[in-house]
Design a protein around this motif. Structure first.
Motif, PDB file in Angstrom:
ATOM      1  N   ARG A  14     -56.510  81.731  76.277  1.00 50.44           N
ATOM      2  CA  ARG A  14     -57.764  81.456  75.576  1.00 50.44           C
ATOM      3  C   ARG A  14     -58.041  82.532  74.538  1.00 50.44           C
ATOM      4  O   ARG A  14     -57.619  83.664  74.690  1.00 50.44           O
ATOM      5  N   ARG A  15     -58.767  82.133  73.539  1.00 47.41           N
ATOM      6  CA  ARG A  15     -59.061  83.061  72.450  1.00 47.41           C
ATOM      7  C   ARG A  15     -60.477  83.623  72.608  1.00 47.41           C
ATOM      8  O   ARG A  15     -61.351  82.990  73.176  1.00 47.41           O
ATOM      9  N   VAL A  17     -64.938  81.154  72.438  1.00 48.66           N
ATOM     10  CA  VAL A  17     -63.559  81.081  72.905  1.00 48.66           C
ATOM     11  C   VAL A  17     -63.094  79.636  72.795  1.00 48.66           C
ATOM     12  O   VAL A  17     -63.767  78.726  73.257  1.00 48.66           O
ATOM     13  N   VAL A  18     -61.964  79.423  72.160  1.00 51.81           N
ATOM     14  CA  VAL A  18     -61.414  78.069  72.085  1.00 51.81           C
ATOM     15  C   VAL A  18     -60.012  78.073  72.664  1.00 51.81           C
ATOM     16  O   VAL A  18     -59.359  79.113  72.717  1.00 51.81           O
ATOM     17  N   ASN A  19     -59.546  76.902  73.108  1.00 48.52           N
ATOM     18  CA  ASN A  19     -58.206  76.822  73.679  1.00 48.52           C
ATOM     19  C   ASN A  19     -57.156  77.237  72.677  1.00 48.52           C
ATOM     20  O   ASN A  19     -57.304  77.039  71.478  1.00 48.52           O
ATOM     21  N   SER A  68     -54.097  75.995  72.634  1.00 53.14           N
ATOM     22  CA  SER A  68     -53.074  74.970  72.482  1.00 53.14           C
ATOM     23  C   SER A  68     -52.875  74.596  71.022  1.00 53.14           C
ATOM     24  O   SER A  68     -51.851  74.100  70.619  1.00 53.14           O
ATOM     25  N   THR A  69     -53.905  74.838  70.233  1.00 50.59           N
ATOM     26  CA  THR A  69     -53.785  74.538  68.818  1.00 50.59           C
ATOM     27  C   THR A  69     -53.169  75.710  68.077  1.00 50.59           C
ATOM     28  O   THR A  69     -53.218  76.840  68.513  1.00 50.59           O
ATOM     29  N   GLU A  70     -52.608  75.386  66.955  1.00 51.89           N
ATOM     30  CA  GLU A  70     -51.984  76.430  66.150  1.00 51.89           C
ATOM     31  C   GLU A  70     -53.047  77.160  65.353  1.00 51.89           C
ATOM     32  O   GLU A  70     -53.908  76.544  64.749  1.00 51.89           O
ATOM     33  N   SER A  71     -52.965  78.463  65.370  1.00 52.42           N
ATOM     34  CA  SER A  71     -53.903  79.221  64.555  1.00 52.42           C
ATOM     35  C   SER A  71     -53.551  79.051  63.084  1.00 52.42           C
ATOM     36  O   SER A  71     -52.394  79.000  62.710  1.00 52.42           O
ATOM     37  N   THR A  72     -54.571  78.931  62.279  1.00 54.81           N
ATOM     38  CA  THR A  72     -54.314  78.782  60.857  1.00 54.81           C
ATOM     39  C   THR A  72     -54.007  80.117  60.202  1.00 54.81           C
ATOM     40  O   THR A  72     -53.594  80.157  59.058  1.00 54.81           O
TER      41      THR A  72
END
Lengths: 155, 155
Positions: free
Chosen positions: A112-113, A137-139, A141-145
């Motif tokens: 987690r972020r 905080v977001v998961n 699983s997604t790619e950071s931009t």
């Protein structure tokens, strides 16, 4: 425990980036390894923003006693915590503003972020954490931009 | 343009949450609708953290002239910007620390998240933005965990 950053040769203070980085490395190491010592970064007038209320605002934890209680009741050992980025700026009346982003993993849970904003206030021989506000905080699983706010302001 | 927050009846200042919310609502509205006016939130000693360098640290934009130039060269009209959360704390020597998280959509692009940390320094009749650091932006395709740092500190 407060970051020792002043009193270098000739009285020249390190750049806020150096102060912010040194603080963040030290802070999260202590948070992971010795949560019972984390309160030493704070003073009695410090404010921690933690645990969102039903309206989304954070609960404020104040007084050194309650700050210590908060960290002592915390279990972070064994958590893998990584700092992705630390940005710092010189601020009001000798303070330093530090924005940290990173991620952490706890057993049996996704990475987690987090973001955390600190205001380091000057004290003799260094700084203490006067303000500490946690971001969202977001998961992971997604790619950071990998883009900061140039997409907000520079399109 | 700076948030007018002082000088209420009896000299009692509004709570920092009120100041932070009023500031954020006003700031992003102006940013969306009148970028040529956004520099009025700042002073000559203000610092904006923008555009990451190759080492991940942000470039600092300073002086009111360069801050104005930055916002004038910005195109945000037509961008849908939403504030998810604003957290504020009273800070050093009359300042207010504000951490904003939100999301924005630009045409033909996915919704993206942002965090931005502001230090509002006191001035006669209100505040100005002394520090402005942008946090990391991640894609919005993932579900927000809706947890602030209690997962960092309260597990």
């Amino acid at each position: 425990m407060a970051a020792k950053a002043g009193n270098s040769v000739g009285g020249v203070l390190p750049h806020p980036h150096v102060i912010g980085n040194a603080f963040a490395q030290h802070y999260y190491k202590i948070l992971n390894e010795s949560p019972e010592d984390v309160h030493k970064f704070y003073h009695d007038q410090s404010i921690l923003g933690r645990k969102p209320n039903s309206d989304g605002t954070l609960t404020s934890i104040t007084t050194l006693r309650d700050i210590n209680k908060h960290f002592v009741s915390t279990y972070l050992k064994g958590c893998s915590m990584e700092i992705d980025n630390v940005d710092s700026q010189p601020s009001h009346e000798g303070g330093v503003l530090v924005l940290v982003s990173g991620s952490f993993t706890v057993p049996d849970a996704m990475k987690r972020r987090f973001t955390q904003s600190f205001f380091l206030a000057p004290q003799k021989g260094g700084y203490f954490v006067l303000n500490d506000i946690a971001g969202e905080v977001v998961n992971q699983s997604t790619e950071s931009t990998s883009i900061s706010n140039e997409v907000v302001n520079d399109r």
